[in-house]
Motif scaffolding. Structure first.
Motif, PDB file in Angstrom:
ATOM      1  N   PHE A  46      38.429  39.302  45.069  1.00  0.00           N
ATOM      2  CA  PHE A  46      39.231  39.605  43.869  1.00  0.00           C
ATOM      3  C   PHE A  46      40.737  39.625  44.082  1.00  0.00           C
ATOM      4  N   VAL A 140      46.209  29.231  40.672  1.00  0.00           N
ATOM      5  CA  VAL A 140      44.785  29.007  40.370  1.00  0.00           C
ATOM      6  C   VAL A 140      43.962  30.265  40.661  1.00  0.00           C
ATOM      7  N   VAL A 141      44.136  30.807  41.855  1.00  0.00           N
ATOM      8  CA  VAL A 141      43.262  31.933  42.244  1.00  0.00           C
ATOM      9  C   VAL A 141      43.752  33.277  41.713  1.00  0.00           C
TER      10      VAL A 141
ATOM     11  N   GLU B 120      33.473  30.183  58.976  1.00  0.00           N
ATOM     12  CA  GLU B 120      33.905  29.663  57.667  1.00  0.00           C
ATOM     13  C   GLU B 120      34.995  28.603  57.834  1.00  0.00           C
ATOM     14  N   ASP B 150      36.332  24.732  48.491  1.00  0.00           N
ATOM     15  CA  ASP B 150      36.906  25.845  47.711  1.00  0.00           C
ATOM     16  C   ASP B 150      35.815  26.778  47.174  1.00  0.00           C
ATOM     17  N   ASN B 153      34.621  28.788  49.999  1.00  0.00           N
ATOM     18  CA  ASN B 153      35.702  29.685  50.433  1.00  0.00           C
ATOM     19  C   ASN B 153      36.056  30.729  49.378  1.00  0.00           C
ATOM     20  N   LYS B 154      35.397  30.651  48.233  1.00  0.00           N
ATOM     21  CA  LYS B 154      35.603  31.561  47.089  1.00  0.00           C
ATOM     22  C   LYS B 154      36.982  31.418  46.451  1.00  0.00           C
ATOM     23  N   THR B 155      37.611  30.279  46.618  1.00  0.00           N
ATOM     24  CA  THR B 155      38.929  30.094  46.010  1.00  0.00           C
ATOM     25  C   THR B 155      38.888  29.026  44.920  1.00  0.00           C
ATOM     26  N   GLU B 157      38.531  27.572  41.164  1.00  0.00           N
ATOM     27  CA  GLU B 157      39.040  28.193  39.934  1.00  0.00           C
ATOM     28  C   GLU B 157      37.932  28.746  39.040  1.00  0.00           C
ATOM     29  N   LYS B 159      35.138  30.909  38.536  1.00  0.00           N
ATOM     30  CA  LYS B 159      34.515  32.026  39.274  1.00  0.00           C
ATOM     31  C   LYS B 159      33.010  32.117  39.032  1.00  0.00           C
ATOM     32  N   ASP B 205      33.118  34.155  33.766  1.00  0.00           N
ATOM     33  CA  ASP B 205      33.506  34.122  35.178  1.00  0.00           C
ATOM     34  C   ASP B 205      32.536  34.849  36.096  1.00  0.00           C
ATOM     35  N   TYR B 362      32.442  48.482  41.321  1.00  0.00           N
ATOM     36  CA  TYR B 362      33.849  48.570  40.943  1.00  0.00           C
ATOM     37  C   TYR B 362      33.896  49.223  39.576  1.00  0.00           C
ATOM     38  N   GLU B 368      38.093  49.085  44.467  1.00  0.00           N
ATOM     39  CA  GLU B 368      37.121  48.298  45.220  1.00  0.00           C
ATOM     40  C   GLU B 368      37.308  46.823  44.939  1.00  0.00           C
ATOM     41  N   GLU B 369      36.877  46.011  45.876  1.00  0.00           N
ATOM     42  CA  GLU B 369      37.126  44.591  45.725  1.00  0.00           C
ATOM     43  C   GLU B 369      35.856  43.786  45.462  1.00  0.00           C
ATOM     44  N   ARG B 370      34.721  44.436  45.510  1.00  0.00           N
ATOM     45  CA  ARG B 370      33.502  43.668  45.307  1.00  0.00           C
ATOM     46  C   ARG B 370      33.186  43.595  43.820  1.00  0.00           C
ATOM     47  N   LEU B 371      32.759  42.426  43.385  1.00  0.00           N
ATOM     48  CA  LEU B 371      32.352  42.298  41.993  1.00  0.00           C
ATOM     49  C   LEU B 371      30.989  42.965  41.854  1.00  0.00           C
TER      50      LEU B 371
END
Lengths: 167, 432
Positions: A46, A140-141, B120, B150, B153-155, B157, B159, B205, B362, B368-371
């Motif tokens: 995130f 973008v991210v 990775e 991408d 790598n989770k980057t 666009e 989601k 997303d 979260y 927290e950073e986890r969805l």
């Protein structure tokens, strides 16, 4: 014993206190990118680079009594404050872990907002790309974060300053 | 017809013990499976050293990768025609699912720690570098390899696409829990995946779960919790992992000291130098590593030889529970006693820690950073975070558990002279 734990205790010992989990994550990541040998693995989440391994290790340090985590209620959110304990200092003294100087790097990062450190760490995550590509990737991210060109330029300058300190 | 739309003249199927069949219709997927970089995954075990504890756990990352692909394929079949789902992303999702573990090396966990590698990073290099995989992906489109990298790598666009491959309820986890349970033979790790797939819905997303499927998700969370502690963090597996890491450390250290190996460790040289090219990385699979371990048993260096013998013949270290805080002084004393007894504590006295966080969430205002996993509520279409709706999940949410163990070669200690004070004191500390 527990060298990776000791390296983190060293971080807290050099920081007096760290406020905010996000800030903590980004600071360790940035230190890692400045060649400080933290071994926690980071992935993109995130808010940019994030390490679950670091989250768990922090929890372990809390359970071991080497650092304290205080959860503080703010007007509309919770905030976490981390500090090293006396036992943590003892553990550090007994460990033979060595790190390059980090005090100045920490000092410089501590005064920045977590939003700014999020931007810096995200840019560093893409440091294999050209500057132009990094700027595009950030848009973008981090679409929802609305970082401006000015923010990105400030972040580049900040990265240069960190690199100068790290040298 | 363009390559990306090309279908096989006849569907290919792989028989699979977990999903019954893995179905392949796309030419691109078929070609990727046949690429040498993907076939290499047959020679990398999914569970590393777990086979010393669970003798069935010999399955490879090849099996798992096909499994993740199959789950995503089934999810996308269900998504077809649903709002928020862009069918143009189908092939991208399938390729990312198939290739998500491509960069795993032999005994990843230990190798990455000792030689400071990142699988990775190698996944990205294999996808973007001069490889067969890259050639295949480029036939789809010049930008396609980058898109696949991408997503992994989770980057990327979109989601929603990322969350299929990587989230708290993704195809990767759903496959490895079931597959690892099957091959280890444990009774945990089972949940109703078909039900979960039926109640998954694509949103802008993220993937969410219809509220009616909550109990199936509870089962999935619980099975994950149990698998971690019963299988992944099993203390015997960790003992083998400790020895494996120490072998790598010892070999590297000997190399740095200019030790003359009887068998030159050609395949390891770039790893010792921590400057590994993609081609060198791809050459070192588990078969090669285990060959060297066998050869190193005959080395003159007693530590390397002993550690390799232990690893090869399952002659593992024993362990005790250990609290690094309360037992700090004991650790220091043990370190000294081991040294005095001629047992190098840097290789033979090891504290290992494992921690897990079964499910995290979260909530607005928390950092927290986890969805989290979101439930889609009936009628209102409102989203609710899982642990707010499920008492079972709430009970284990955010709960982290840590386990510290101290590993040592008990046989070495027992072999110390009976009347030795050192031996008495070591046993007193370890076993009283």
């Amino acid at each position: 014993m527990l060298e990776n734990h000791a390296k983190l205790v060293k971080f807290f010992s050099s920081s007096d206190e760290i406020i905010g989990r996000k800030k903590l994550q980004k600071m360790i990541y940035i230190l890692k990118k400045c060649d400080v040998p933290y071994e926690e693995k980071f992935e993109f989440h995130f808010y940019g680079p994030y390490s679950e391994e670091l989250t768990l290790r922090i929890e372990e340090l809390c359970n071991l009594g080497f650092i304290t985590e205080q959860k503080e209620k703010k007007s509309n959110y919770y905030q976490y404050r981390y500090q090293v304990t006396e036992q943590g200092e003892q553990f550090l003294n007994q460990s033979n872990v060595t790190l390059p100087p980090i005090d100045n790097l920490i000092e410089k990062m501590k005064v920045q907002s977590s939003r700014f450190l999020e931007l810096v760490s995200t840019m560093l995550y893409f440091d294999h790309l050209s500057k132009q590509e990094v700027a595009e990737k950030v848009q973008v991210v981090k679409k929802k974060s609305n970082y401006t060109e000015k923010d990105i330029n400030e972040a580049w300058q900040f990265i240069d300053e960190l690199n100068a300190i790290a040298k | 017809m363009s390559y990306k739309d090309e279908r096989l003249s006849e569907e290919k199927v792989f028989k699979d013990p977990v999903h019954r069949y893995v179905h392949v219709n796309d030419q691109v997927i078929w070609d990727l499976i046949g690429a040498p970089e993907f076939q290499r995954l047959r020679r990398v075990k999914q569970l590393g050293t777990s086979y010393v504890t669970f003798h069935g756990a010999e399955h490879s990352r090849f099996n798992h990768s096909l499994g993740v692909y199959e789950i995503v394929r089934r999810i996308l079949n269900n998504f077809e025609g649903q709002p928020n789902w862009n069918q143009d992303e189908r092939l991208l999702c399938l390729c990312a699912a198939l290739l998500h573990d491509l960069g795993h090396g032999p005994f990843s966990h230990s190798f990455e720690k000792v030689f400071k590698l990142d699988h990775e990073d190698f996944t990205r290099k294999i996808i973007l570098g001069d490889t067969h995989i890259n050639q295949i992906l480029r036939r789809v489109g010049e930008a396609f390899p980058q898109k696949v990298a991408d997503v992994i790598n989770k980057t990327y666009e979109d989601k929603l696409v990322v969350s299929l491959i990587s989230s708290q309820i993704d195809a990767d986890r759903m496959d490895y829990l079931q597959r690892d349970a099957y091959y280890t033979g444990v009774s945990y790790g089972h949940f109703d995946m078909e039900r979960i797939l039926r109640v998954m819905r694509p949103l802008e997303d993220q993937v969410v779960i219809k509220e009616s499927g909550m109990h199936a998700v509870e089962d999935y969370i619980m099975s994950r919790y149990q698998m971690y502690w019963q299988v992944y963090f099993h203390p015997v597996t960790r003992s083998a992992e400790v020895i494996l890491s120490k072998i790598l450390h010892r070999a590297k250290s000997l190399f740095e000291q200019g030790y003359a190996f009887k068998l030159k460790p050609t395949h390891f040289l770039s790893f010792f130098a921590e400057d590994v090219s993609l081609q060198e990385y791809l050459r070192l699979d588990e078969h090669v590593v285990l060959y060297y371990f066998q050869m190193w048993i005959d080395e003159d260096d007693e530590i390397l030889s002993d550690l390799c013998e232990r690893f090869s013949n399952r002659h593992l270290f024993k362990y005790i529970e250990f609290n690094p805080n309360l037992q700090m002084n004991q650790w220091m004393e043990l370190y000294r006693l081991f040294t005095e007894a001629g047992i190098n504590p840097d290789y033979y006295l090891v504290v290992d820690s494992s921690s897990d966080l079964p499910y995290d969430f979260y909530r607005p205002g928390e950092e927290e950073e986890r969805l989290p996993i979101h439930l889609l509520m009936p009628k209102t279409n409102e989203l609710r975070e899982l642990s707010r709706h499920s008492d079972i999940v709430e009970a284990i949410s955010g709960k982290k558990r840590t386990d510290h163990k101290l590993y040592f070669p008990q046989d070495f200690l027992e072999a110390l002279p009976e009347d030795s004070d050192i031996k008495k004191r070591i046993f007193e500390i370890l076993f009283h």
